[in-house]
Design an enzyme around this catalytic site. Sequence first.
Site, PDB file in Angstrom:
ATOM      1  N   GLU A   1      32.861  64.391  18.524  1.00 15.67           N
ATOM      2  CA  GLU A   1      31.823  63.793  17.681  1.00 15.67           C
ATOM      3  C   GLU A   1      32.403  63.133  16.434  1.00 15.67           C
ATOM      4  O   GLU A   1      31.979  62.049  16.033  1.00 15.67           O
ATOM      5  CB  GLU A   1      30.778  64.844  17.305  1.00 15.67           C
ATOM      6  CG  GLU A   1      30.009  65.417  18.485  1.00 15.67           C
ATOM      7  CD  GLU A   1      29.209  64.363  19.254  1.00 15.67           C
ATOM      8  OE1 GLU A   1      28.959  63.275  18.708  1.00 15.67           O
ATOM      9  OE2 GLU A   1      28.842  64.636  20.414  1.00 15.67           O
TER      10      GLU A   1
ATOM     11  N   HIS B   1      27.806  57.894  29.038  1.00 19.20           N
ATOM     12  CA  HIS B   1      28.497  59.134  29.366  1.00 19.20           C
ATOM     13  C   HIS B   1      28.918  59.173  30.832  1.00 19.20           C
ATOM     14  O   HIS B   1      29.834  59.921  31.191  1.00 19.20           O
ATOM     15  CB  HIS B   1      27.614  60.351  29.076  1.00 19.20           C
ATOM     16  CG  HIS B   1      27.340  60.571  27.627  1.00 19.20           C
ATOM     17  ND1 HIS B   1      26.275  59.987  26.978  1.00 19.20           N
ATOM     18  CD2 HIS B   1      27.992  61.313  26.701  1.00 19.20           C
ATOM     19  CE1 HIS B   1      26.279  60.362  25.716  1.00 19.20           C
ATOM     20  NE2 HIS B   1      27.312  61.166  25.517  1.00 19.20           N
TER      21      HIS B   1
END
Length: 331
Positions: A160, A251
Amino acid sequence: MLDRLARSDDPDLRASALDALRIDARFRIARAESASRTGGRTTAPVTFARIGGAPNRTIYDQEHGSSQTLGRVVRAEGQPETDDIAATEAYEGLGRTYEYYWSTFQRDSIDGQGRTLHGCVHQGENYPNAFWDGRAMFFGDGDGQMLTRTTAGVDVIGHELTHGVTQYEANLVYSGQSGALNESVSDVFGIQVKQRALGQDVTTSDWLIGADIVGPALQPALRSMKDPGQANPHDDQPATMDDYVPGGDVHTNSGIPNRAFYVLATTLGGNAWDAAGPIWYAALRDARLTPTATFQEFARLTLRNALMIYGQTSSEADAVRGSWEAVQVPL
């Protein structure tokens, strides 16, 4: 993956996935807005306004709220740990990520200029995700089925925060192949943060993303860089361009460049941050990498940088060629 889980026959799993999708939609908008304001290349990877080499972290408690205000401060840099394990894990994970970037690239925080790392724990009620919104990291406690406590995964924290690094460098647009590259770059550096924290080289690493935070529905991990599509029963990542999903989620298609990095790192051996990581980092910082870059454009930049760093006849350059050939991305 959340889209697939939202169609599950299990009503609890379906409800949790739908709740996560609603929150994710908000943070993706917030991240896009932040990227449009602050995105772009840093002028230097090293801080000159301060010495650098030590992180500046602040951990906040969201107290299970769903707003994107930072919340109540529970630990600032240098303060002792509290009895909140999520706050402790977030603080340590932010530090591990900072240490990786500083030790490997002399990069002082995500912006290269010593930016404070903000971590917000206990986001939402049983929220099964973690995200970077352009200014801070938010961690959910998990729903117990898809994910457990998201602060437990140092690779997830590295992933992240790397979205922040990408924001300050190539600012890759979060859709299509550039969006899949954005996700893949975060996995590439997230796995290295994990490997460095655990003292693993390319042969002892499991190359799994999220193995420490998945619940029973997603065992054993969120993604496999070694074997995209094989991480869990719901994993739909392709491993080569033969199975690329047109219009697929970022993703999903990120499995292709993920495997290219795995092949490169394991071909070269040793630690992933010895040569493979620096090649990927140089490509990310290359001024020729545009926000809408394709897999092929990024691949060519990894080769160009390998040639510049290691030479025309180097084993590193040959390994880069082989890594993209393995996933059928032409150079």
